[in-house]
Scaffold this motif. Structure first.
Motif, PDB file in Angstrom:
ATOM      1  N   ALA A 849      16.138  -1.545  10.176  1.00 39.57           N
ATOM      2  CA  ALA A 849      17.174  -0.550   9.886  1.00 39.57           C
ATOM      3  C   ALA A 849      17.737  -0.739   8.491  1.00 39.57           C
ATOM      4  CB  ALA A 849      18.290  -0.643  10.926  1.00 39.57           C
ATOM      5  N   ILE A 850      17.897  -1.981   8.080  1.00 39.28           N
ATOM      6  CA  ILE A 850      18.462  -2.269   6.755  1.00 39.28           C
ATOM      7  C   ILE A 850      17.452  -1.956   5.659  1.00 39.28           C
ATOM      8  CG2 ILE A 850      19.231  -4.151   5.242  1.00 39.28           C
ATOM      9  CD1 ILE A 850      20.446  -5.411   7.858  1.00 39.28           C
ATOM     10  N   ASN A 851      16.199  -2.318   5.884  1.00 41.00           N
ATOM     11  CA  ASN A 851      15.193  -2.162   4.834  1.00 41.00           C
ATOM     12  C   ASN A 851      14.608  -0.760   4.749  1.00 41.00           C
ATOM     13  OD1 ASN A 851      11.846  -2.565   4.390  1.00 41.00           O
ATOM     14  ND2 ASN A 851      13.236  -3.287   2.787  1.00 41.00           N
ATOM     15  N   ALA A 852      14.457  -0.086   5.889  1.00 39.20           N
ATOM     16  CA  ALA A 852      13.748   1.192   5.909  1.00 39.20           C
ATOM     17  C   ALA A 852      14.350   2.245   4.972  1.00 39.20           C
ATOM     18  CB  ALA A 852      13.679   1.730   7.343  1.00 39.20           C
ATOM     19  N   PRO A 853      15.684   2.392   4.895  1.00 44.13           N
ATOM     20  CA  PRO A 853      16.217   3.387   3.951  1.00 44.13           C
ATOM     21  C   PRO A 853      15.813   3.112   2.508  1.00 44.13           C
ATOM     22  CG  PRO A 853      17.913   2.756   5.525  1.00 44.13           C
ATOM     23  CD  PRO A 853      16.765   1.806   5.729  1.00 44.13           C
ATOM     24  N   MET A 854      15.709   1.829   2.136  1.00 42.95           N
ATOM     25  CA  MET A 854      15.300   1.505   0.764  1.00 42.95           C
ATOM     26  C   MET A 854      13.803   1.731   0.570  1.00 42.95           C
ATOM     27  SD  MET A 854      17.605  -1.889   0.131  1.00 42.95           S
ATOM     28  CE  MET A 854      17.583  -2.387   1.828  1.00 42.95           C
ATOM     29  N   GLN A 855      13.001   1.210   1.496  1.00 40.07           N
ATOM     30  CA  GLN A 855      11.558   1.373   1.359  1.00 40.07           C
ATOM     31  C   GLN A 855      11.172   2.838   1.486  1.00 40.07           C
ATOM     32  OE1 GLN A 855       8.015  -0.211   4.015  1.00 40.07           O
ATOM     33  NE2 GLN A 855       8.983  -1.926   2.959  1.00 40.07           N
ATOM     34  N   GLY A 856      11.830   3.549   2.423  1.00 43.23           N
ATOM     35  CA  GLY A 856      11.534   4.974   2.597  1.00 43.23           C
ATOM     36  C   GLY A 856      11.969   5.810   1.415  1.00 43.23           C
ATOM     37  N   THR A 857      13.138   5.488   0.842  1.00 44.50           N
ATOM     38  CA  THR A 857      13.593   6.221  -0.348  1.00 44.50           C
ATOM     39  C   THR A 857      12.654   5.973  -1.524  1.00 44.50           C
ATOM     40  OG1 THR A 857      15.897   6.120   0.387  1.00 44.50           O
ATOM     41  CG2 THR A 857      15.509   6.539  -1.949  1.00 44.50           C
ATOM     42  N   ALA A 858      12.212   4.730  -1.689  1.00 51.19           N
ATOM     43  CA  ALA A 858      11.247   4.423  -2.752  1.00 51.19           C
ATOM     44  C   ALA A 858       9.966   5.232  -2.553  1.00 51.19           C
ATOM     45  CB  ALA A 858      10.942   2.932  -2.772  1.00 51.19           C
ATOM     46  N   ALA A 859       9.517   5.348  -1.304  1.00 52.26           N
ATOM     47  CA  ALA A 859       8.311   6.132  -1.014  1.00 52.26           C
ATOM     48  C   ALA A 859       8.530   7.600  -1.360  1.00 52.26           C
ATOM     49  CB  ALA A 859       7.944   5.989   0.465  1.00 52.26           C
ATOM     50  N   ASP A 860       9.698   8.131  -1.002  1.00 56.36           N
ATOM     51  CA  ASP A 860       9.995   9.533  -1.317  1.00 56.36           C
ATOM     52  C   ASP A 860      10.042   9.769  -2.824  1.00 56.36           C
ATOM     53  OD1 ASP A 860      10.164  10.089   1.360  1.00 56.36           O
ATOM     54  OD2 ASP A 860      12.347   9.969   1.464  1.00 56.36           O
ATOM     55  N   ILE A 861      10.616   8.813  -3.558  1.00 56.98           N
ATOM     56  CA  ILE A 861      10.742   8.969  -5.008  1.00 56.98           C
ATOM     57  C   ILE A 861       9.371   8.982  -5.682  1.00 56.98           C
ATOM     58  CG2 ILE A 861      11.532   7.817  -7.110  1.00 56.98           C
ATOM     59  CD1 ILE A 861      14.038   6.962  -5.565  1.00 56.98           C
ATOM     60  N   ILE A 862       8.490   8.054  -5.308  1.00 57.72           N
ATOM     61  CA  ILE A 862       7.166   8.026  -5.946  1.00 57.72           C
ATOM     62  C   ILE A 862       6.383   9.293  -5.589  1.00 57.72           C
ATOM     63  CG2 ILE A 862       5.965   6.743  -4.122  1.00 57.72           C
ATOM     64  CD1 ILE A 862       5.403   6.249  -7.869  1.00 57.72           C
ATOM     65  N   LYS A 863       6.585   9.823  -4.388  1.00 58.34           N
ATOM     66  CA  LYS A 863       5.913  11.067  -4.011  1.00 58.34           C
ATOM     67  C   LYS A 863       6.417  12.232  -4.856  1.00 58.34           C
ATOM     68  CE  LYS A 863       4.745   9.961   0.808  1.00 58.34           C
ATOM     69  NZ  LYS A 863       5.043  10.228   2.235  1.00 58.34           N
ATOM     70  N   LYS A 864       7.726  12.323  -5.032  1.00 53.43           N
ATOM     71  CA  LYS A 864       8.282  13.390  -5.869  1.00 53.43           C
ATOM     72  C   LYS A 864       7.812  13.223  -7.317  1.00 53.43           C
ATOM     73  CE  LYS A 864      12.526  14.876  -5.128  1.00 53.43           C
ATOM     74  NZ  LYS A 864      12.340  16.200  -4.498  1.00 53.43           N
ATOM     75  N   ALA A 865       7.720  11.973  -7.765  1.00 51.64           N
ATOM     76  CA  ALA A 865       7.235  11.719  -9.125  1.00 51.64           C
ATOM     77  C   ALA A 865       5.788  12.170  -9.284  1.00 51.64           C
ATOM     78  CB  ALA A 865       7.368  10.232  -9.456  1.00 51.64           C
TER      79      ALA A 865
END
Length: 934
Positions: A849-865
């Motif tokens: 729960a603590i890590n997923a928002p960070m890892q998931g946000t990083a994944a979303d950012i690289i996809k948008k990039a």
């Protein structure tokens, strides 16, 4: 005016399904409540659909039934009811009664028998009956008056629906179950007879079990696989088949002391509901009760609200009888022209390709299927090549006619894993011209991604699984028509009689799944946005990257393979020397003898069979204690993995047509949203070892080009700073400080310019360790201090960065309350174990729960990039292209004279992919190979 149907609810079936299918919820005191809420939601939904109907909610009674006396092993293989389910039964029963539903439990029989008796007596009186269940056994009750409804999936089944799903009529369902058995109830059946064989036998003899056994002599002539051996098998298990028939038969004459008048809905009991909802902590329903009570106080003359209006149950459409699908195989120009017109006029086109294999860069197109409305689809075969195949339409003529439609960006399309179909059509080489394919545009939806975004962990996202879960439909599998193993046919060898309906079903199910899944996503705007703004735009980008591929130096890899082999031989000799004898390093049994019997090392873990474990994590722990042999074994395994996975394998994966390696990227695998890759898996090439870096050196730029690697710096820590709002962390990033040095200064209480390299290394371990939920003991091992000192470092860290601790505590609480966490962009990760009563499971879920928002946000950012960079490269026309994506890094192939321009532009596009409260830093490197660039 037609009568309202009697609605019979299989309460026990839904209790089990809700318990296992829905996220486990618990109250603040640890009382499990998820199954109760799921069943009540379902009941409220049904009540809204059938407001004028009599109801009965039927549960199994405690104790055995007549079937246990008939067969001692009946249901013997079922595990005992989980305690977390058992404690929910009583509050569920009380809640059902308080809502006004008649509730029945009859001793000595199962809920199915009570439902069967009520259904048949009502049907005999010409009253329609709806049975709400997820149990296939109930199909035997279906007739002109009785319909099954699966409220959890929204599907229904009448007589024709039973035939479509099971291949036999309702009156043959008991015989069908008797032959194939039922593992869930431990009904034995006839060993080796599955659904296809059972239905084939019953259809073949045009009857049931009695007719089958009276005509065993005709069984070998039936078109069933292995028909010649079936008579002996059936004869051998005759007694068990007829016993299974008795066990599978739902009793329809249970003596009941109730009639239809006793099944009318009663008045709700608001006081009892308030008591129950308070106990179960159903806060939204308590609020609804409060609002309703106040509404009544304000207007005593107002009519009381209908029962369903008191609750926030999901709306559902009234079930409709299933429509028989109309599929066709197109072999003439007239029908093709009809479908061309349908496609030109369609608002949304579902499409699918059939191919000779699953490698999108090498498989050949065999045919295409389309659907523009549910339950209607067509397959256009192009290159089936078996003996006796009917004449097919000309491949190139068909593709040229479809090309304008498929390439029209305004003609919206939906696929299931559409990226694969896009690559197949891009490579289809119309007229033998490799440069002329079909560049599919207008992909608006993808059912695989719709399911993945809706809930990444609820199910697999392949079509067969999705059809079963969301449509309650069992699709024809590829193995059903192609066979298995070495004798499996490629699609072009499959007869059109089988290939046509299979392929058409793919397009039809894709359309129907989209209609179901996108409705669910649309109800949660943040998830719909993740689909339409992140995942769908990425599909054509990934397709282009896969087709582009990357050059590798096969000669360099060959040299490294030889060197790795030599090192493995040397390590093997060293292992023999330590052990004092030769042994097979790959044999767990021999290795166990050496480690634990001869060398006397401590047994840290055992296998399921009770043998001392030699698994990787066990060897790692033994190596931490300075045992020499485990270290040698781990190094040998590492070398072996690199050799077999990369240095030996990569040269074999070079595409002979392009001379490049083409990996496949997967959007719907990692639960957090990260991309993964396969064939080859580029995510797992080690970068911290010399051998791993040498593999990256084999990924090279062609002559006249350079490789450019653009990598987000410390992106997850930056996301942590944004999410936690911690001033210390945000200031470090805003002031462009080295965050590990800044953390070291805080934790070790020294000035920035006094931080040593060892202190920075320890601070880095703390920064990354804490966001992955690392405890003091593990941190101490990583940085070489005792647990007490490590705990002191952690305490100091949280004292200096209090926002981080607050974020962690807030996230744990939110996850426990709602059952999921979200990324910056609204992607959800559901956490089924977050309220588990097992401490280890709960702790693991809290770390996630603590890590997923960070890892998931990083994944979303690289996809948008990736989307932004692709758009820029496409519109600019620059001679540069993305060839790889790994973790937080993009690798581009850039013409030498454009390197400086591309470097500046890519920094801008990647850093602007998200607007966080701290800057996103992008580091760019350039080289002749991937290692140099990185």
């Amino acid at each position: 005016m037609s009568q309202a149907p009697l609605v019979l609810v299989d309460g026990s079936s839904y209790l089990y399904r809700a318990f296992h299918a829905l996220p486990p919820l618990t109250t603040s005191k640890g009382l499990p409540t998820g199954a109760v809420k799921g069943v009540l939601n379902m009941l409220k939904s049904l009540r809204k659909q059938y407001p004028d109907s009599p109801f009965a909610v039927v549960f199994d009674a405690k104790g055995g039934t007549f079937r246990d006396e008939m067969y001692a092993e009946y249901k013997a293989n079922r595990p005992s009811m989980p305690d977390d389910m058992r404690v929910q039964i009583e509050p569920l029963h009380q809640s059902v009664i308080a809502l006004g539903f008649p509730l029945l439990c009859v001793d000595g029989v199962e809920a199915d028998d009570v439902i069967g008796t009520l259904a048949r007596s009502s049907a005999a009186a010409d009253r329609p009956v709806i049975i709400s269940t997820g149990d296939k056994d109930m199909a035997q009750l279906v007739d002109g008056h009785i319909t099954l409804v699966n409220t959890m999936s929204g599907s229904s089944m009448d007589v024709e629906g039973v035939k479509e799903k099971f291949g036999v009529a309702p009156e043959q369902i008991i015989d069908y179950l008797a032959l194939m058995g039922d593992s869930s109830d431990n009904i034995p059946g006839v060993p080796g007879i599955g659904p296809k064989t059972a239905s084939g036998l019953l259809v073949g003899v045009n009857g049931g079990l009695t007719e089958l056994y009276a005509n065993l002599d005709i069984v070998p002539t039936l078109p069933i696989r292995g028909a010649k051996t079936l008579p002996a098998k059936l004869e051998e298990h005759r007694e068990m088949a007829f016993l299974s028939y008795q066990l599978a038969t739902i009793k329809v004459d249970v003596p009941l002391d109730i009639g239809l008048d006793d099944l009318q809905m009663g008045q709700e009991d608001p006081a009892k509901l308030y008591e129950l909802y308070t106990l179960l902590e159903f806060k939204s329903w308590l609020n609804d009760l409060d609002r309703d009570a106040k509404r009544l106080e304000l207007s005593a003359a107002a009519e009381p609200a209908p029962a369903g209006d008191l609750f926030s149950a999901p709306q559902a459409e009234a079930p409709v009888a299933p429509v028989e699908a109309a599929y066709e195989t197109i072999l003439d120009q007239v029908r093709f022209d009809v479908w061309l017109e349908k496609l030109r006029n369609a608002k949304l086109i579902a499409f699918d390709t059939e191919t000779t294999g699953i490698d999108a860069q090498q498989a050949q197109l065999v045919g295409l299927s389309f659907a523009v409305q549910a339950n209607e689809a067509a397959y256009i075969p192009l290159t089936h090549s078996y003996i006796g195949v009917p004449e097919q339409l000309d491949r190139d003529t068909v593709l040229r006619a479809l090309k304008p439609i498929l390439e029209d960006p305004n003609k919206l399309k939906v696929g299931q894993h559409a990226k694969f179909d896009m690559n197949i059509l891009a490579n289809c080489a119309i007229g033998g011209d490799q440069s002329e394919g079909i560049s599919v545009r207008g992909i608006a939806f993808d059912t695989m991604l719709e399911s993945y975004v809706l809930n990444s962990t609820a199910t697999r996202h392949d079509m067969d699984s999705l059809a079963q879960k969301y449509l309650d439909h069992t699709t024809v599998s590829f193995q059903d028509i192609a066979g298995k193993g070495a004798k499996q046919l490629t699609f072009d060898q499959i007869a059109l009689e089988q290939a046509g309906p299979y392929a058409a079903e793919d397009a039809d199910i894709t359309l129907r799944l989209h209609q179901t899944l996108f409705d669910k996503l649309s109800a949660i705007p943040s998830l719909a946005s993740v689909l339409t703004d992140i995942e769908i735009p990425l599909v054509p980008v990934l397709a282009r990257i896969e087709r582009q591929g990357a050059f590798v130096d096969a000669e360099l890899l060959g040299i490294q393979s030889i060197e790795l082999g030599n090192k493995m031989v040397a390590l093997e000799r060293e292992a023999f020397e330590i052990a004092g004898e030769e042994f097979n390093l790959g044999s767990p049994k021999q290795l166990g003898v050496i480690l634990y019997e001869k060398l006397g090392l401590p047994v840290l873990k055992k296998t399921a069979k009770g043998q001392p474990s030699t698994a990787e994590e066990v060897l790692a722990k033994l190596a931490e204690d300075d045992h020499r042999l485990p270290k040698v074994l781990m190094e040998h395994r590492s070398m072996s993995k690199l050799k077999s996975t990369y240095t030996d394998r990569l040269p074999e994966q070079i595409n002979p047509r392009t001379g490049r390696i083409h990996t496949s990227y997967h959007q719907a695998v990692a639960s957090t949203g990260r991309l993964s890759s396969s064939d080859p898996n580029l995510q797992n090439i080690p970068v911290r070892t010399a051998e791993g870096r040498r593999i990256r050196q084999a990924f090279v730029a062609p002559k006249g080009y350079k490789l450019l690697a653009a990598d987000y710096s410390q992106i997850e820590l930056r996301i942590m700073a944004h999410l936690s709002r911690d001033e210390g962390l945000m200031n470090a990033f805003r002031n462009n400080l080295d965050v590990h040095t800044a953390t070291a200064a805080e934790v070790f209480k020294v000035e920035l310019d006094q931080v040593t390299s060892d202190q920075r290394r320890s601070a880095k371990a703390i920064n990354f360790g804490l966001i992955y939920g690392m405890g003091a003991q593990k941190l101490g091992k990583d940085i070489g201090v005792d647990t007490k000192t490590a705990k002191a470092y952690i305490d100091t860290y949280f004292a200096r960065y209090p926002g981080v601790r607050e974020y962690m505590e807030r996230t744990r609480a939110q996850a426990a309350d709602q059952g999921y966490v979200e990324t910056f962009f609204g992607r959800r990760l559901y956490l089924p174990e977050i309220n588990s009563n097992k401490p280890q499971e709960r702790a693991a879920a809290e770390r996630t729960a603590i890590n997923a928002p960070m890892q998931g946000t990083a994944a979303d950012i690289i996809k948008k990039a990736m989307v932004a960079v692709d758009n820029w490269l496409t519109t600019s026309g620059l001679d540069a292209r993305v060839i790889l994506q790994v973790h937080d890094e993009l690798v581009l192939e850039v013409r030498e004279d454009l390197v400086e321009q591309v470097s500046a532009e890519i920094r801008t596009h990647m850093s602007e992919a998200a607007k966080l409260d701290v800057p996103l830093l992008v580091e760019v490197g350039v080289g002749n190979n991937w290692d140099e660039a990185h």
